[in-house]
Structure formats: structure tokens, C-alpha cells
Design an enzyme around this catalytic site. Structure first.
Site, mmCIF file in Angstrom:
data_model
loop_
_atom_site.group_PDB
_atom_site.id
_atom_site.type_symbol
_atom_site.label_atom_id
_atom_site.label_comp_id
_atom_site.label_asym_id
_atom_site.label_seq_id
_atom_site.Cartn_x
_atom_site.Cartn_y
_atom_site.Cartn_z
ATOM 1 N N GLY A 29 -13.170 -47.721 25.509
ATOM 2 C CA GLY A 29 -12.687 -46.779 26.149
ATOM 3 C C GLY A 29 -14.514 -45.947 25.882
ATOM 4 N N GLY A 83 -18.534 -49.413 35.537
ATOM 5 C CA GLY A 83 -19.566 -49.095 35.320
ATOM 6 C C GLY A 83 -20.395 -47.921 36.471
ATOM 7 C CG ASP A 84 -22.589 -49.504 39.180
ATOM 8 O OD1 ASP A 84 -23.518 -49.948 37.896
ATOM 9 O OD2 ASP A 84 -22.486 -51.049 39.582
ATOM 10 C CB SER A 139 -19.282 -48.880 29.235
ATOM 11 O OG SER A 139 -18.239 -48.677 29.628
ATOM 12 N N GLY A 180 -15.860 -50.975 27.491
ATOM 13 C CA GLY A 180 -15.247 -51.908 27.981
ATOM 14 C C GLY A 180 -13.676 -50.893 27.901
#
Length: 316
Positions: free
Chosen positions: A226, A252-253, A221, A223
Site C-alpha cells: 500500500g 509510482g509516477d 509507496s 509496493g
């Protein structure tokens, strides 16, 4: 799809929305949420919201631990509780109108050798029926990085595919046991390879280095820049347009949950990961997106990775 999650250091998360964060001031919250927390917990919540089966293996203790189990049960999530002597930690998140997030994370209760071994045994007990085992988050006091390596080794020995979302020495230690997928963010990626990342191309090279150290695939990731998926068969880049960010807690999870529920490999799973992450940042606190929250049309996936594009938040 049946996904088992392991969260060695779960939490009870309180999220407050405030007009602005000012040090030393008395702040009036405009919104408040209490959610079960921890990276693996959030993955289970997102998997359940997507309509798939999930089991959360959690060491829980005290009144906060009981409330975590109660809140998860209310979301229809099965929990395998490993009782521990200490109290489950409580974390605080403060969110400003522009999406800026300030977090205070407690260390969590210390787990003794017996509790650490019981947690591993509980994962092994339930692993046979899991399509994926997602091992997520930091370790509580008392458990060292080799614990994560042991967890990955046991899960793979049971025949399960393993997704790992942790960082620092825990990530490095677990790579030798060859997890199927690892999911670092840009900062964690830079820390794992020991050098700064200034461009998307730098991130690609770092992900390839992590693959050479043992990971089957790297879902990175970046942020606002992309996400990358680097595998043995190719490298893919994806991004999504997001009109407004309400909270990045758990995004993110949610992304990892989207990736796994879409099969856990290839560009289709990457697109699902980005769609889930983009949907999560539009929601308050750590609310996990349901299918109705997703906007798949906003996601672009390509093999033409923009390697020269600078990262807007360089990782070091």
C-alpha cells in the site's frame, strides 16, 4: 491544474514482454513498446491522460532525444527542450507474465555546468504558471546532489509548490530546501534514514524522520503493502485490490500524478494516488492510466495505520 515536470535524465524506453527470462537464451518477445521515459516524463504523461495541463522540461540530445520529444507531442504534451551535446539515453525493460520486471538503465549523457544552469533557468522561466513542480528521477553524469537542492530552492522562491521524487544523496541534499512533498518507495525510505524497515510502523517512523529533516509531507509507496501519507495534520494508509499485474514500469509516477491532480494533500489525494498506481500496473509497458482505467471503489483509505503489519518485501 497545471503541473510542470522536470526530468534531468530522461530516456527512450523499450519494453519487451517475454514468456520467461532465461540467462544466456535467445528470447522471443510477445509484445514490444517504445515510450518516452524518465520519472518526470511519466508524471506528465499521466497528468495529460487525466485531462490536465502539463509541461515537461527536458534536456534532450541526439536522435533518441528527438524521438522522445516527438512521442510526447503525439500525446499532446508540451515540451520545453534544453538542448544538450550528448545523446539521450535508451533504457530496456523486460516483463514476464507474472509481472516480474528486469530493467537495464543507461547512465545518460554527461551535462556540463552550462547545460545544468540552462536547465534550472528554463524551469524558472516556466514556473510562474505552474500549480506544482514535480522534480523527478536520477541525475545524469556531471550534475551532483546540490543541483537538486538548487532546483527546489529556486522553484519555491518562484512561489511554486514542489513535489520531489528522487533518492539517496539527491533526496538528502534537497530536504534542507523544504520541498512540499517527497515520494520515496520503501527502499528509498530506508536508505534515507539509514536503517531497515520491517513493518509498516517502521515506515511511518522513517517518514516522520524525513518530515523533521525538511519535507512538508511524505507520500511513501510500500509496493504491494500500500501507500502512506504522513503530514503535519495526520498519517493515512491506503491500499487497493489488484487482480493481475502486467507491468510495474511507471506505476509510482502515475501514483504521484494522481496525488498532484487531486490537489496534492490529504486522504482524497492519497486515494487518487493509489487508484492511479493500481491502474498503471494493469497496463502494458509504461502506459499511463486514463480516467476510464481507474477503479476508485477498490481503494481503501484509513487513519488506523496497521503499524504492526510486516512489510512483505522488507526494505534495507
Amino acid at each position: 491544474m497545471n503541473i510542470l515536470t522536470v526530468t534531468p535524465n530522461p530516456s527512450l524506453d523499450r519494453t519487451y514482454e517475454v514468456p520467461g527470462l532465461r540467462r544466456g537464451a535467445v528470447l522471443r518477445a510477445t509484445g514490444e513498446r517504445v515510450d518516452p521515459g524518465g520519472k518526470g516524463v511519466n508524471v506528465s504523461r499521466a497528468v495529460a491522460a487525466a485531462g490536465h495541463r502539463t509541461l515537461a522540461v527536458l534536456p534532450l540530445g541526439g536522435a533518441p532525444g528527438a524521438l522522445v520529444a516527438e512521442l510526447l507531442a503525439a500525446e499532446g504534451i508540451e515540451v520545453a527542450v534544453v538542448p544538450v551535446a550528448g545523446r539521450t539515453r535508451s533504457n530496456i525493460a523486460v516483463v514476464e507474465p507474472d509481472g516480474s520486471l528486469t530493467k537495464i538503465n543507461a547512465p545518460g549523457p554527461e551535462l556540463g555546468p552550462r547545460e545544468g544552469e540552462l536547465l534550472l533557468a528554463t524551469v524558472r522561466e516556466h514556473s510562474a504558471r505552474a500549480d506544482w513542480i514535480a522534480c523527478c528521477g536520477s541525475l545524469p553524469p556531471g550534475l551532483g546532489p546540490p543541483w537538486y537542492a538548487d532546483l527546489v530552492a529556486r522553484a519555491r522562491a518562484a512561489g511554486a509548490r514542489v513535489a520531489l521524487d528522487t533518492s539517496g544523496p539527491c533526496l538528502v541534499a534537497a530536504l534542507r530546501e523544504r520541498p512540499d512533498v517527497v515520494k520515496p518507495n520503501a527502499e528509498e525510505l530506508a536508505r534515507a534514514v539509514g536503517r531497515p524497515l520491517a513493518t509498516i510502523g517502521d515506515a511511518v517512523q522513517a517518514a516522520q524522520d524525513i518530515r523533521e529533516s525538511g519535507a512538508g509531507a511524505v507520500l511513501a509507496s510500500l509496493g504491494v503493502d500500500g501507500q502512506l501519507l504522513v503530514t503535519a495534520s495526520g498519517t493515512y494508509f491506503a491500499c487497493a485490490a489488484v487482480d493481475a499485474v502486467r507491468s510495474t514500469v511507471g506505476a509510482g509516477d502515475a501514483s504521484l500524478a494522481g496525488f498532484l491532480t487531486a490537489g496534492g494533500e490529504g486522504p482524497r489525494a492519497l486515494a487518487a494516488a493509489v487508484a492511479h498506481g493500481a491502474a498503471a500496473v494493469r497496463l502494458p509497458g509504461s502506459v499511463m492510466p486514463a480516467p476510464a482505467d481507474l477503479v476508485p471503489a477498490s481503494v481503501t483509505v484509513t487513519e488506523a495505520v496497521p503499524v504492526d503489519r510486516p512489510l512483505r518485501a522488507p526494505a534495507s
